[in-house]
Every structure is written in C-alpha cells, then in structure tokens.
Design a protein around this motif. Structure first.
Motif, mmCIF file in Angstrom:
data_model
loop_
_atom_site.group_PDB
_atom_site.id
_atom_site.type_symbol
_atom_site.label_atom_id
_atom_site.label_comp_id
_atom_site.label_asym_id
_atom_site.label_seq_id
_atom_site.Cartn_x
_atom_site.Cartn_y
_atom_site.Cartn_z
ATOM 1 N N PHE C 12 0.742 -1.143 0.192
ATOM 2 C CA PHE C 12 0.156 -0.210 -0.092
ATOM 3 C C PHE C 12 0.991 1.417 -0.006
ATOM 4 O O PHE C 12 0.456 2.205 -0.478
ATOM 5 C CB PHE C 12 -0.834 0.098 1.430
ATOM 6 N N TRP C 13 2.112 1.485 0.991
ATOM 7 C CA TRP C 13 2.786 2.431 0.687
ATOM 8 C C TRP C 13 3.478 3.119 -0.383
ATOM 9 O O TRP C 13 4.202 4.117 -0.790
ATOM 10 C CB TRP C 13 3.600 2.633 2.193
ATOM 11 N N ILE C 14 3.697 1.782 -1.093
ATOM 12 C CA ILE C 14 4.698 1.911 -2.010
ATOM 13 C C ILE C 14 3.488 2.031 -3.450
ATOM 14 O O ILE C 14 4.221 3.551 -3.982
ATOM 15 C CB ILE C 14 5.312 0.304 -2.953
ATOM 16 N N VAL C 15 2.376 2.165 -3.218
ATOM 17 C CA VAL C 15 1.257 2.461 -4.183
ATOM 18 C C VAL C 15 0.913 4.328 -3.956
ATOM 19 O O VAL C 15 1.227 4.651 -4.324
ATOM 20 C CB VAL C 15 0.233 1.440 -4.642
ATOM 21 N N ALA C 16 1.038 3.972 -2.485
ATOM 22 C CA ALA C 16 0.737 5.755 -2.503
ATOM 23 C C ALA C 16 1.548 5.973 -2.601
ATOM 24 O O ALA C 16 1.458 8.073 -3.216
ATOM 25 C CB ALA C 16 0.623 5.488 -0.460
ATOM 26 N N LEU C 18 3.674 5.762 -5.382
ATOM 27 C CA LEU C 18 4.067 5.865 -6.052
ATOM 28 C C LEU C 18 3.499 7.653 -6.748
ATOM 29 O O LEU C 18 3.491 8.081 -7.654
ATOM 30 C CB LEU C 18 3.555 5.230 -6.709
ATOM 31 N N ALA C 19 1.450 6.882 -6.287
ATOM 32 C CA ALA C 19 0.716 7.904 -7.095
ATOM 33 C C ALA C 19 1.505 9.296 -6.146
ATOM 34 O O ALA C 19 1.135 10.052 -7.513
ATOM 35 C CB ALA C 19 -0.428 7.369 -5.879
ATOM 36 N N LEU C 20 1.333 9.463 -4.983
ATOM 37 C CA LEU C 20 1.653 11.150 -4.785
ATOM 38 C C LEU C 20 2.892 11.636 -5.207
ATOM 39 O O LEU C 20 2.757 12.907 -5.523
ATOM 40 C CB LEU C 20 2.020 10.774 -2.915
ATOM 41 N N LEU C 21 3.788 11.312 -5.431
ATOM 42 C CA LEU C 21 4.956 12.098 -6.393
ATOM 43 C C LEU C 21 5.284 11.312 -7.324
ATOM 44 O O LEU C 21 5.691 11.820 -8.411
ATOM 45 C CB LEU C 21 6.430 10.266 -5.524
ATOM 46 N N ALA C 22 4.122 11.454 -8.413
ATOM 47 C CA ALA C 22 4.200 10.420 -9.447
ATOM 48 C C ALA C 22 4.038 11.918 -10.259
ATOM 49 O O ALA C 22 4.983 11.920 -11.468
ATOM 50 C CB ALA C 22 2.449 10.905 -9.926
ATOM 51 N N PRO C 23 4.075 13.567 -10.122
ATOM 52 C CA PRO C 23 4.206 14.808 -10.451
ATOM 53 C C PRO C 23 6.149 14.257 -11.109
ATOM 54 O O PRO C 23 7.029 14.846 -12.271
ATOM 55 C CB PRO C 23 3.965 15.804 -9.940
ATOM 56 N N PHE C 50 -4.421 8.094 -15.795
ATOM 57 C CA PHE C 50 -3.996 6.774 -14.892
ATOM 58 C C PHE C 50 -3.973 6.442 -13.301
ATOM 59 O O PHE C 50 -5.180 5.095 -13.049
ATOM 60 C CB PHE C 50 -2.216 7.081 -14.496
ATOM 61 N N VAL C 51 -4.219 7.431 -13.112
ATOM 62 C CA VAL C 51 -5.024 6.992 -11.439
ATOM 63 C C VAL C 51 -6.923 6.869 -11.447
ATOM 64 O O VAL C 51 -7.078 5.682 -10.673
ATOM 65 C CB VAL C 51 -5.543 7.936 -10.733
ATOM 66 N N ILE C 52 -7.701 7.476 -12.625
ATOM 67 C CA ILE C 52 -8.911 7.057 -12.672
ATOM 68 C C ILE C 52 -9.149 5.980 -13.235
ATOM 69 O O ILE C 52 -9.886 4.420 -12.674
ATOM 70 C CB ILE C 52 -9.715 7.713 -13.459
ATOM 71 N N PHE C 53 -8.526 5.491 -14.609
ATOM 72 C CA PHE C 53 -8.474 4.042 -14.778
ATOM 73 C C PHE C 53 -7.762 2.948 -14.287
ATOM 74 O O PHE C 53 -8.537 1.574 -14.021
ATOM 75 C CB PHE C 53 -7.584 4.091 -16.387
ATOM 76 N N GLY C 54 -6.530 3.490 -13.106
ATOM 77 C CA GLY C 54 -6.685 2.546 -11.699
ATOM 78 C C GLY C 54 -7.625 1.618 -11.200
ATOM 79 O O GLY C 54 -7.767 1.063 -10.726
ATOM 80 N N TYR C 211 -4.683 14.754 -7.337
ATOM 81 C CA TYR C 211 -4.505 14.977 -6.125
ATOM 82 C C TYR C 211 -5.643 14.069 -5.605
ATOM 83 O O TYR C 211 -5.740 12.804 -4.497
ATOM 84 C CB TYR C 211 -3.946 15.623 -5.364
ATOM 85 N N LEU C 212 -6.239 14.766 -5.934
ATOM 86 C CA LEU C 212 -8.379 13.986 -5.469
ATOM 87 C C LEU C 212 -8.014 12.761 -6.240
ATOM 88 O O LEU C 212 -8.470 11.467 -5.385
ATOM 89 C CB LEU C 212 -9.408 14.669 -5.841
ATOM 90 N N SER C 213 -8.047 12.805 -7.170
ATOM 91 C CA SER C 213 -7.922 10.968 -8.093
ATOM 92 C C SER C 213 -7.135 10.214 -7.461
ATOM 93 O O SER C 213 -7.501 8.828 -6.658
ATOM 94 C CB SER C 213 -7.691 11.069 -9.367
ATOM 95 N N ALA C 214 -6.318 10.425 -7.232
ATOM 96 C CA ALA C 214 -5.562 10.038 -6.840
ATOM 97 C C ALA C 214 -5.213 9.591 -5.316
ATOM 98 O O ALA C 214 -5.050 8.409 -4.847
ATOM 99 C CB ALA C 214 -3.418 10.571 -6.218
ATOM 100 N N ILE C 215 -5.592 10.243 -4.340
ATOM 101 C CA ILE C 215 -6.112 9.658 -3.348
ATOM 102 C C ILE C 215 -7.618 9.495 -3.071
ATOM 103 O O ILE C 215 -7.605 7.297 -1.964
ATOM 104 C CB ILE C 215 -6.542 11.096 -1.926
ATOM 105 N N ILE C 216 -8.625 9.301 -3.884
ATOM 106 C CA ILE C 216 -9.722 8.294 -3.598
ATOM 107 C C ILE C 216 -9.263 6.930 -4.582
ATOM 108 O O ILE C 216 -9.850 6.213 -4.181
ATOM 109 C CB ILE C 216 -11.018 8.695 -4.602
ATOM 110 N N MET C 217 -8.498 7.105 -5.373
ATOM 111 C CA MET C 217 -7.775 5.578 -5.902
ATOM 112 C C MET C 217 -6.448 5.242 -5.193
ATOM 113 O O MET C 217 -7.215 4.007 -4.720
ATOM 114 C CB MET C 217 -6.438 5.867 -7.030
#
Lengths: 343, 251, 404
Positions: C12-16, C18-23, C50-54, C211-217
């Motif tokens: 979970f933390w790896i995905v988190a 990746l998502a938060l540092l994606a930019p 990326f995150v929405i299709f995720g 970021y909203l999408s990433a957090i929801i993801m």
C-alpha cells in the motif's frame, strides 16, 4: 399486408448475415468448445476479399487514347485495366463487373487457409485453458486482424458494387398481386438471401448426409465417446474450423455490395451474432439459423416509422431486449439442449 | 423409520430407465453401502439425494423432510454432505483456506457479506478449522496449495471439509476409486474411525468389495436400476442373486 | 496498519508513494528536451487518467480476478457514472463530491439490475450477456435517450452531455461573473487548478484534480486489499476455484458473485464520476464495447487476481498508448538515422504500421502475446524474473560452498 411483407423482406438480408455468422460460431463452439471472438473478423476478411479482387481486377496501366485529347491538346492518358488487355475489352469489363461473385471462388481457399492457420497456430493451444482465456485470445486476435485491415485499406468504407444486372430494385409487390410500388426490393438483397439459404442448406446437408458430418455431429453431442471410438476427431474439427471460416467468409463477400466494407464491420456483426447464438440456444445449429432470421426480421419491423412513433428508438435495442426476455424466460434459448455449457 | 427414506424412485434418460421403483431406508448411525455393477444406477440414485437430479417418480425424505426440488446448497444446509469420486476441493486455495470455507458455511449460512472483516479476526473459525486439520493429520500441510497434495491427502481433506459441517448424513461416492492399495487402506481406517467416534450416518457407493465389507452394516445391491436385495454383509456375501448380477457383469 | 498485514501494508505504501510523487516520477527529463516530449507523462490529464483507470481496473479485478467471471460490458458502468456526475453538475452544483456519490449510487443500481440478469447463466454465457446488455446501454445512450430535439434528452447523443450556460443549478450560479461556465471544484478548490514548480530545467505540475483522484484511488486500493483478505474475498476465490464444491458446502454462489459484480460496478461508476469531475463532458463512446475490451486488456496486462496488477496494467496501458501515438514517421527517421538509407526507409515503412495511429495494432499484439505466454501479466513476468535471479544467486552460492 404489403407493409408486413416488405418488412419481412427487409429483415431477410441482415437476418441471413446473422444466421450465417451464428451458424459458424455454433459449429466452432459445438465442436471445439471455443467461443470465437475472432469470428466477426472472418466475416470482415471475407468482405475484404471482395474488395481485394475488385482492386486486383481493376489494376490498370496508362495508354494514350489518340482519339481524345486533354486540355493541352496532347493525346489523353487513359487508365486501362490489365484484364482488358489480356481478355479483350468486353470480357475484361465483365470480369470487373462480376468481381463480387467471382470473389467467392477467390475467398474460399483464402478463408480455409486463414481458418486452418488460426486453429492450428493459435486456438489449438487454448483447448485446455479456461474459457476466459479462449475468449481473450480470440478477442486479441480480432483486434489485430481488424487493425491490420485498417492499416492496409484505411479507415473509410470501400464501396464495392454488385454486378450491373443486379443493381437497382424491382417491384416485388406486383408479382404478388399488390399495387405497383408497394414492395420495392433491391435485386442484390434477394440474391443475398437466396445465396445464404443455399449455403445454410449445404452446411446442413453436409452434416446430415456425409460420414464426416455424422462424426462431427456425434462429436458435438458427446466428444469423449466419439474420441473413444478411435476416430481422429481433432483433425476433423480442424477441417470444421476451416469450413466455418469459409462460411463466414463467403457471407462477408456477398455482403460487400449491401454495406461498403469497413474494418470494424466484423466486430459490429459479432456482438449481434452472439446475441443470436444465445437466443437460438448455444450449440444448436437450427436454433442459430432460426434466431438469426427472426431477429433480423424483428429488427426490420422495429425500424418502421409507425413502430418508432410509439416507442422511439426501439429499433436500436430490440434485439437486446428480446435476448434479455428469452434468457429470463428460457435460459437455454429457443432450441438449446440441456447440459450444453452449464456449470 | 430411517434417516433417509427413498420410496418408489424412478428416473428415465431418453430411452434408458436408469432407476426403476427404488425403495431404500438408511437407518440412523449406520453405514449403508449401495453396490452393483457398472450402469446399475448407483450414481444416478446418489444424485437424486443431493439435488443434482430430480427423479421422475417417487420421493426422497431426509429426516422427515422431502429433498426433492431443493438446490444442492439447501440440501447441504439440511445436514447432508457429499464426498465425490474424484476429490472436489478448492484446488487453487491453501489447505487451511479449504478447511475454513465449510466452517464459515456452517456458521453463517448460505450467504453472508463480510467484505471488510479480517480473516484472522474470526477466531472461532480459525480454531475450528485448525482443530479439524489436526484431527485429520493434515496440520503440517496447512499452508500448502491443495492442488499439490497427493490423491490420498486430497481425499482426506475433502472428508475433513465435509465432517467439519457436522452433517447427519455423509454420502460417499466410490471414495477409493483409482487409489493405490495403501491409500485405500488408509481411507478405510479413516472412515472406520469416523464411524466409531461420531454420531453420523454414512451411505456409501462402492465397487471395491474389500471396502464395502470392512465398513458396511447393511448392503443394498442395485442392478439395472432396481434393488435386488438388501441384507447384512454376511448374508450378501453368499447370496445367489448377487453372484449372478456380478458374474453377469464379468461375462 | 489499518488491519493490513505487513506485506500488504508495504504494498500500500509503495502504491501511495508512486501516486503522490507521480508528478516527479513521470517527469524524469528536463522540460523542452526531445526526450521529455516523448517520454514525460507528468501532465495533469494523463496522470488523472492513470489513477482513474487504475480505480476502474481495481474494481474490475474484484470481479474477474477473484470470481473468474469475465464481464465484457464493464464500460457501461463507467459511462453511467459519467452521465450521472454531469447531471449532478448541471442540476445541483459544481462540487465534485455529490457528483461522485451519485455516480456510484446510480452505477451500483444498474450493476444490480444487469448482474441479476447476466448471472442467470454462468461461464461464456455470462460474458456474452454482459457484452450484449452493455452494447444495448451504448445504443440507448448514443441514440435512443440522446435525441436533442426530444423532451427526454438524457445523454445528448453523439455530441455528448456537457454543461451549458443556461443550466439552472440549485447551488451556485449558471454563469460566472466573467460569463464563462463554472468549473468543477472540491469545496471551492477548482479541479483544474495547478501549482507549477520550476527546478533547474525541470517543470513539475501539481494538479488539484489529480491529487483528489489519486487519494480516491488509494482509498479504493485499500478497500480492495481489505476485500481480498476478507472471508468474503475467500468465498469469491472459492467460486473461481470450484463452484460445485461451493454448492455442496451449503453456499449459494449467486449472491456472492452478484455482490462482487455490484462492487466492481460501483468502482467503475466512481471512475466515471471522476472522469466527469475532471472534465464535465460525458460521451457514449465511453460505453462502447471496445472500451469494455480495453478494461479487460488493462487487467490482463497487469496481472489478474493480484492486488498490484490492476494499477500496473492501467498505468502501463495508458503510458504506452500515449507514447506510441506520439511516435510518427519523422521521429522514426530521427531514431533510425544511423542506419543505411535504404534499410532505414524499409524499417520505417514497416514500423509505420505499429506506431502513431497504428498503436491499436501494437497493443493488440502485445495483449495476445501476454495471454499466450504470460497469462499472469506483468506481475507474473516480474515474479519470473525475480525467480531467475534468485536461482542464479542460489546456484552461485552452491558453487561457492565447496570452495569454502
């Protein structure tokens, strides 16, 4: 009355196409147990066989026509198809004109080869894999075939005319004793229907009266038992796949004048053909044919303006609605047998 | 009055009369074997008990209630568990997971949506499943994937799964078919032990006479869809009709 | 942490991360360089995809990965979610949260209905039925319910449903003071607002919508881990493994599968709602069955039935689609310039079919190769490589032992 007959006739050509594709799907499903998502692509390849032959025959070279001049006063360059040069102008022109029917001869070996390669090269390796994998790999293949066609022929539909004599329409109503202009029907659609009926008849006769067909039918009923008899069923099933491919292919060839072939026509027909198979009953050949014509005709009725005035847009969804009703009331479809594809 | 009462059951498949007027009574806490040559209708009869087939005629009563028209899962909830000819287990899951599923089913019924609870929070389930594995000598294979076990262990696991539901009637469909001698003997010992230790009724279909005579208290001989005789094992051994049925098959 | 075991927490933390540092991660090349044009993917709309299709594929995986039921019509829920959200924007207000909630509810109801019908049959029938019903939904959206001239225009047909200047919102104005359409926001924070950070030659964009999408993801991902590890998840895996045994264990499989179907439908609706929240426009093409096929492709590419697979598959698919479609003949000539001319032209002519507009073909071929040789997708591929290294290491060690 005449309106009803007209709609039945209008439904026949689409119904024929559904029936032919569904027939092939059912043959493959019944014998090999594989749901072939690439079957629509076979229909499309058939249609493009017609396009290809038409293009090949029309291949031309430039000759100077001394009798005419262009705007600079030089002799006009005229494109002359090679076939004119080889067979004389009249025969050559007739060859081009009849390219769609001729494409049947051209397409049969092509389609059988495509079918063999598909079965031996790919699908064979998936018999023991889960059904989901079979669906997915044939779906992938369908995408690849469709995209290949798109990259060679472009994304636009390619008009492919029927022979001159079959262009235009005739007054079918007068023959039945109705008023003139009550039932106007295009010649080629009539040809398509007759041709489909012939092919369907031939497939049924083949399965009914040849030893080969008997073995295949027995195999569809109970694969294991037939295998125990020491009959090499796999080889026959491969041939069956080639046959189903050829049926889909010629259906596509003849459909080319009705709807100009484009790269996604296969997929469009495939979804509806699946619905046809489900309605007819998975694994039932007569069911596939019956459901194909039934749904084609119902679709035609639903597109009547009088019907659309009551329920707008019904023509777009009628086939699906009927499928849902059938599944809810007769889960095995119209003619499905017990024990086919159940848990 | 037995726990399972079969009356006048008949079943036809096309032109074949698979079962014809079958009457059978399985007494509570006994082991009742149904034997007969191939094609005698043994499996068809068993399928009528568990809801896979519905007979054309007759009735099947379990503990005073009809099972006909009920689905397999409802019949299981009534207290009938079935062991299959080839072990039917969850091959992709671990042995422990296999064991937990019937325990869940016993506690929660046919459906319960416990989507966000942790598995290990279910202490009672885990304990019961572990105890059952221990009982069956499978504790050391807990984390193994079920498909990688030996045939004998798979059978053991399947029986354990059935027993964990504390069924009142255990149906066994040729439990030793295709097994090596040693595995067969192990299975016989296991079943004997179950019979002694638990209040359970067993109905068994079997080909192997060795298995039948080691376990059964009562035997019904089925031939061509009809019961020939029903008697104690001692009397069945020498019965002329039985010999005829089996010799007929051999010839 | 939060009821997850150690391994899952790490995942979970790896995905988190990746998502938060994606930019940062997606913009490895300095702005303006030719490599950046080709390979950078740190643009808000792409990252949002990326995150929405995720989310979409995570939900699909709960159905297909756990139960093995292959739905070929999942795009319908994506579309239904999109339309619902846009209607919320049109009628109620521009806050994304109510829109997303409505999207989830409506798609959940549809999933219940469609699932109930489709689950009358299993196996192949189920796939075909979902396909047919979804295609019916597409036809409904494309023409039947989208006739601009009729009073009952739910979807606005071919053009797609969008905001207009005369929408009468209950909360908020129809038109902004500047005369423009109001923008979607999260309690005042506009979804399209971005903060750009200039570091050396690099330009990093932090977008509110992303970021909203990433957090929801991440929340969706967390819920999916919980479902995978729950008794319910165990039952779903049991359905895939052996339905016969399920039935003979007193378990009714249909409600389990239906529940999984509805959950994955809600995930898809959530994804659709988010898509509309990022860009308030919903079109029928989102529901076409080829879109459903793409969901399946993403799931397979990543690795069906694994936790991380869907996230990988969605990212991989979107990223390569983006790159492949950017490559054209000029780029190919640039890259292959070192080759002899004739050979270069030949190769470019050949590759032409696989890039640019032909990326569909490449993805199709890749998809087939994955199914044939790597049914477990990228995750299985990773495992194989890891095993290869481990074996090599092991054999190294055994060779060293005698020397010691």
């Amino acid at each position: 009355m005449d309106a009803i007959i007209l709609q039945i006739l209008n439904g026949l050509d689409k119904g024929s196409a559904y029936a032919l594709i569904a027939l092939g799907l059912t043959l493959i499903f019944g014998t090999l147990g594989v749901v072939n998502f690439a079957h629509g692509a076979l229909f499309m390849i058939g249609a493009f066989c017609a396009v290809t032959l038409n293009k090949l025959l029309s291949l031309s070279y430039m000759v100077e026509d001394p009798t005419r001049t262009d705007f600079l006063g030089k002799p006009l360059q005229v494109a002359t198809p090679y076939v004119h040069g080889w067979f004389g102008e009249a025969t050559g022109e007739a060859l081009i004109d009849w390219s769609v029917p001729l494409a049947i001869l051209f397409s049969i070996p092509v389609m059988i080869a495509v079918g063999f390669i598909m079965e031996r090269g790919l699908i064979k390796h998936f018999y023991k894999r889960p059904h989901a994998d079979q669906i997915l790999v044939t779906f992938g293949l369908a995408i690849v075939l469709q995209e290949l066609i798109k990259s060679f022929y472009g994304a636009n539909p390619i008009p492919t005319p029927a022979p001159e004599v079959f262009r235009g329409s005739f007054d079918f109503g007068v023959m039945l004793g109705f008023d003139p202009n009550a039932i106007i029907y295009p010649y080629w659609r009539m040809v398509y229907f007759a041709f489909s009926a012939l092919i369907i008849g031939a497939v049924f006769a083949f399965l009914r009266f040849t030893t080969f067909g008997m073995v295949v039918r027995a195999g569809m009923a109970d694969r294991e038992t037939v295998g125990l008899l020491g009959i090499n069923i796999d080889k026959r099933f491969t041939i069956m796949f080639g046959l189903a491919a050829a049926v889909a292919g010629v259906a596509g060839v003849m459909y080319a004048p009705i709807n100009s072939p484009n790269y996604h026509m296969g997929m469009d027909f495939l979804v509806l053909s699946f619905v046809v198979v489900v309605v007819g009953g998975m694994g039932s050949l007569p069911g596939a044919v019956l459901a194909g014509f039934m749904l084609g005709i119902l679709e035609a009725f639903a597109s009547m303006n009088q019907v659309k005035a009551i329920i707008p847009g019904i023509d777009q969804i009628i086939i699906y609605l009927i499928a849902i009703i059938i599944i809810l009331t007769r889960p095995r479809g119209l003619m499905g047998k017990k024990g086919v594809m159940e848990e | 009055m037995g726990i399972l009462e079969v009356k006048n059951v008949g079943k036809r498949f096309g032109g074949l009369q698979a079962l014809n007027n079958v009457n059978l009574s399985v007494a509570e806490n006994t082991c009742h074997a149904i034997i007969g040559p191939n094609g005698a209708g043994k499996s068809t009869l068993l399928n009528c008990f568990v809801g896979k087939l519905i007979p054309d005629t007759g009735s099947v009563m379990f503990d005073g209630q009809s099972v006909l028209g009920r689905t397999p899962y409802e019949i299981n909830q009534m207290g009938i568990s079935r062991v299959f000819q080839t072990p039917e287990i969850f091959a992709d899951l671990s042995v422990m997971e296999n064991m937990m599923i019937p325990v869940f089913a016993k506690r929660d019924g046919s459906f319960r949506m416990h989507a966000l609870e942790g598995m290990m929070g279910e202490k009672d389930i885990v304990e019961k499943a572990e105890a059952m594995l221990e009982d069956m000598g499978l504790a050391n294979k807990r984390e193994m994937q079920a498909s990688s076990m030996s045939r004998g262990d798979k059978r053991r696991l399947e029986i354990a799964m059935c027993l964990s539901q504390e069924p009142r009637l255990l149906l066994l469909d040729e439990p030793t078919a295709g097994m090596a001698r040693a595995d067969t003997n192990n299975t016989i010992d296991l079943l004997k032990q179950i019979k002694e230790e638990r209040d359970i009724t067993i109905a068994i279909i079997e080909h192997d006479m060795h298995v039948v005579f080691s376990l059964a208290d009562r035997i019904t001989v089925l031939a061509q869809g009809t019961p020939l005789v029903e008697d104690s094992p001692e009397n069945i051994k020498g019965h002329p009709k039985v010999r005829e049925a089996y010799l007929g098959e051999a010839a | 942490m939060l009821g997850l075991n150690k391994k899952d927490t790490l995942l979970f933390w790896i995905v988190a991360a990746l998502a938060l540092l994606a930019p940062f991660i997606l913009n490895p090349f300095p702005e303006g360089s030719s490599l950046a044009q080709m390979f950078n993917a740190g643009y808000p709309d792409l990252m949002q995809r990326f995150v929405i299709f995720g989310i979409l594929v995570i939900g699909f995986n709960i159905l297909f990965g756990l139960t093995g039921y292959l739905s070929f019509g999942h795009a319908a829920f994506l579309g239904i979610g999109s339309y619902s959200a846009v209607w919320m924007f049109k009628l109620v207000g521009m806050n994304v949260i109510p829109a997303i909630l409505l999207a989830m509810i409506v798609s959940g109801v549809f999933a219940l209905l469609i699932g109930y019908i489709s689950l009358r049959r299993s196996g192949i029938y189920f796939s075909i039925l979902t396909l047919a019903i979804a295609q019916m939904c597409y036809n409904l959206a494309y023409s039947v319910l989208g006739n601009p001239s009729s009073n009952f225009n739910l979807t606005n047909g071919e053009t797609g449903l969008q905001l207009s200047l005369d929408d009468a919102r209950i909360l908020g104005e129809s038109v902004t003071a500047e005369g423009a359409l109001p923008v979607t926001n999260f309690f005042g924070l506009a979804m399209r607002s971005s903060y750009q950070m200039d570091v050396g030659g690099w330009l990093f964009t932090f977008n509110a919508g992303y970021y909203l999408s990433a957090i929801i993801m991440l929340v969706s991902f967390y819920v999916s881990i919980r479902i995978f590890r729950s008794p319910f998840g165990l039952m779903l895996r049991a359905v895939k493994s052996n339905q016969q045994r399920m039935n003979y264990t007193g378990l009714n499989t249909r409600p389990y599968i239906l529940a999984a179907f509805v959950i994955s439908g809600i995930y898809a609706g959530l994804a659709g709602g988010l898509l509309s929240s990022m860009d308030p426009l919903a079109g029928a093409e989102r529901m076409h069955w080829t879109a459903s096929g793409e969901i399946v492709i993403m799931a397979i590419l990543g690795g069906v039935g694994t936790l991380i697979g869907p996230v990988l598959g969605a990212g991989f698919n979107e990223y390569f689609k983006n790159i492949l479609s950017k490559i054209n003949d000029n780029v190919l000539h640039d890259w292959l310039g070192f080759l002899p001319d004739g050979f270069e032209n030949l190769l470019v002519g050949f590759l032409h079919y696989f890039v640019g507009k032909g990326w569909h073909l490449t993805l199709g071929i890749m998809f087939m190769l994955v199914i044939i040789f790597l049914p477990g997708g990228l995750v299985q591929g990773g495992q194989r490589i890891a095993r290869l290294f481990r074996r090599k290491k092991n054999s190294d060690e055994t060779q060293q032992t005698p020397a010691e």
